[in-house]
Structures are given as C-alpha cells and as structure tokens.
Design a protein around this motif. Structure first.
Motif, PDB file in Angstrom:
ATOM      1  N   ASP A  43      32.606  36.116  58.566  1.00  0.00           N
ATOM      2  CA  ASP A  43      33.015  37.522  58.546  1.00  0.00           C
ATOM      3  C   ASP A  43      34.282  37.683  57.705  1.00  0.00           C
ATOM      4  N   GLY A  44      34.294  38.508  56.699  1.00  0.00           N
ATOM      5  CA  GLY A  44      35.463  38.774  55.844  1.00  0.00           C
ATOM      6  C   GLY A  44      35.807  37.653  54.905  1.00  0.00           C
ATOM      7  N   SER A  55      34.408  36.634  52.083  1.00  0.00           N
ATOM      8  CA  SER A  55      34.382  37.045  50.671  1.00  0.00           C
ATOM      9  C   SER A  55      35.622  37.838  50.295  1.00  0.00           C
ATOM     10  N   THR A  56      36.103  38.684  51.222  1.00  0.00           N
ATOM     11  CA  THR A  56      37.320  39.477  50.950  1.00  0.00           C
ATOM     12  C   THR A  56      38.535  38.569  50.813  1.00  0.00           C
ATOM     13  N   ALA A  57      38.649  37.568  51.712  1.00  0.00           N
ATOM     14  CA  ALA A  57      39.792  36.642  51.660  1.00  0.00           C
ATOM     15  C   ALA A  57      39.776  35.820  50.385  1.00  0.00           C
ATOM     16  N   ALA A  59      38.410  36.653  47.537  1.00  0.00           N
ATOM     17  CA  ALA A  59      38.757  37.529  46.410  1.00  0.00           C
ATOM     18  C   ALA A  59      40.264  37.766  46.336  1.00  0.00           C
ATOM     19  N   ALA A  60      40.888  37.996  47.502  1.00  0.00           N
ATOM     20  CA  ALA A  60      42.341  38.227  47.530  1.00  0.00           C
ATOM     21  C   ALA A  60      43.102  36.992  47.070  1.00  0.00           C
ATOM     22  N   SER A  61      42.630  35.805  47.522  1.00  0.00           N
ATOM     23  CA  SER A  61      43.281  34.566  47.116  1.00  0.00           C
ATOM     24  C   SER A  61      43.161  34.349  45.614  1.00  0.00           C
ATOM     25  N   GLN A  67      42.796  36.653  43.349  1.00  0.00           N
ATOM     26  CA  GLN A  67      43.650  37.635  42.664  1.00  0.00           C
ATOM     27  C   GLN A  67      45.110  37.207  42.695  1.00  0.00           C
TER      28      GLN A  67
END
Length: 283
Positions: free
Chosen positions: A59-60, A62-64, A66-68, A70
């Motif tokens: 859960d989440g 992919s978001t983590a 992507a943030a890492s 970036q």
C-alpha cells in the motif's frame, strides 16, 4: 420336491457365527486403537500449520518510491549546480588574478620607462648647462689686465647677487628657510610637507603675491633674469621657461632653498649642487 428346487438361490448365504464374531472382534480392536489414539490427544498429534494473514506492504509503495526518486534527482541537480558555480567562481578568480598581475606588470613597466625618460632628460639638461657654463667661463684671450677687469666684474656681480634681502624679498627668504627640514610630498602645500611649487607659492603668498600653483606656470610668472645677476627672493627653475619641472627660491650667498624630493625633503643647498636653468624676478 418344489418346482424351484433345482434353481440356485439368489439370496446371500448366511454367515456362520464364528466368522461374525471374529469380524466383530477385529472391528472392535480397531475402534479401540482409534479411541486410545484419540485419548492421547495433542501430545502425540502432528503440529497443525496455521496460515497467518500478513498485512499488505504494497500500500503506497509506488508513491514512496516516486518521492524517493524525485528527492534523489533533486540532490543530484543541486550537486551539479554547486559544481558549476564552484567552477565558474574558480575561473573568475583565476581571470581576475591574471588581469591584476598584468596590470601590475604594465604599471611597473610604465613607471620604469617614465623614470628612465626623466633621468635621461635631466642628464641631457645638466650636460647642456655644463657645456653652456664651460663656454661662458672659457678665456677669450686678451691681456692680463683685461682678464683682471673681467674677474673683478665677476666678483662684483657675485657679491651683488649674494647681498642681504630686504623688504618683501626678505620675508620670502625667511619663510622658505623656516621650512628647511620639512617633508617632501607630491602635491603638498604645507604646513609641514611641501612639493617644490607648493613651497614657492606659499612663500610669495606671505607678501601678498599670488603665484600659479605649478612649476611650469611659475617659471614665466615674472621677469627673466640672468643667473649671474641673481637677487635674494628670485625664483629659480629647472627645465625650460614655461616647461619647468622644478622650482626653488634663491636666498643669497650662492644658495637656494627648495623642496627637492622625498629623500631629502626641503633643503638649503649651493647652486653648484644642482645648477638651475634660469631665474625670474617677481618682487
């Protein structure tokens, strides 16, 4: 006899009592064994594998990720920017250092060239003055009597030129003598440091005469007089009239007072120390 006696019976044959009892005994033994095993319970049972439901960790994710990614890219960009800035600063500093060194080199070369030119001009001027004095002092022939008259005339002229100053000339002479020992500073106008024209201007200002500020103009500010007919208070100059590079005040007795240079300051010296090119009379 029955009419069906010759047909085999379709019914199952009866079991004999001994066989039935035997089978019942076997079945009972098996059931007893099962009962005993059941009574033994969990101590002898095989471990039961349980399936534990784990929490979902995607859960989440992919978001983590992507943030890492970036953040990592931003750090890399910052490092590249800093490296470019450091390189530009180093290049600018190197260029500035090179430009400064070149400017210093040019300034030193110019200074040396000016000093050499000035020394050459002064040497040529002194040589021409020496030659002129030699020509004027060379004997032109004649009787010893005429030479004696000439000698007497020269002595009389020298005595006249070294006579004591009076009036305004005396004030000018007194002022410049009072400054002997002061420092020489280019552009100096007193009260404790002077350049040559600043001292002459200040001396004549004490008697109400306002002379130009620079040597060139001071060398034409009065009436030209012969060096053989000097009077205290006359302005001596070195170089041509209107293009003089140095001035001083004749104080009598064959001496002058002037702000010579940064090494000597204001001094009183005989004319032979540095023979002037000409003189003017203001008073």
């Amino acid at each position: 006899m029955s009419h069906t006696a010759h047909i085999p019976s379709h019914r199952k044959p009866r079991r004999s009592a001994p066989k039935t009892a035997l089978r019942a005994g076997v079945a009972g033994g098996v059931l007893s064994t099962i009962a005993v095993a059941g009574a033994a319970g969990p101590a002898q049972a095989e471990p039961v594998a349980r399936t534990i439901e784990m929490p979902t960790i995607t859960d989440g994710l992919s978001t983590a990720v992507a943030a890492s990614a970036q953040a990592t890219e931003q750090v890399a960009q910052n490092l590249r920017t800093q490296a470019q800035q450091d390189e530009a600063a180093a290049s600018a500093a190197k260029a500035a250092k090179k430009a400064k060194a070149e400017a210093v080199r040019k300034a030193e070369a110019k200074k040396k060239a000016e000093a050499a030119a000035k020394a050459k001009a002064e040497a040529a001027l002194r040589a021409s003055r020496t030659q002129a004095r030699t020509t004027l002092s060379a004997p032109t022939g004649g009787s010893p009597a005429s030479m004696a008259v000439a000698s007497s005339s020269s002595s009389s002229s020298s005595s006249s030129s070294s006579s004591s100053a009076t009036g305004s000339a005396a004030s000018v002479v007194s002022f410049v003598k009072a400054q002997v020992g002061d420092a020489y500073v280019s552009g100096g106008t007193g009260p404790n440091s002077w350049d040559c024209s600043g001292l002459v201007q200040a001396a004549f200002r004490t008697v109400g005469v306002d002379l130009p500020r620079i040597s060139q103009a001071q060398s034409t500010a009065g009436t030209q007089v012969s060096l053989s007919n000097l009077q205290p208070g006359d302005i001596l100059y070195w170089g041509g009239a209107g293009s003089a590079y140095h001035v001083a005040v004749y104080v009598g007795g064959g001496e002058f007072v002037g702000a010579q240079n940064s090494s000597t300051g204001v001094v009183q010296r005989p004319l032979s120390y540095d023979p002037p090119s000409g003189a003017i009379r203001v008073l």
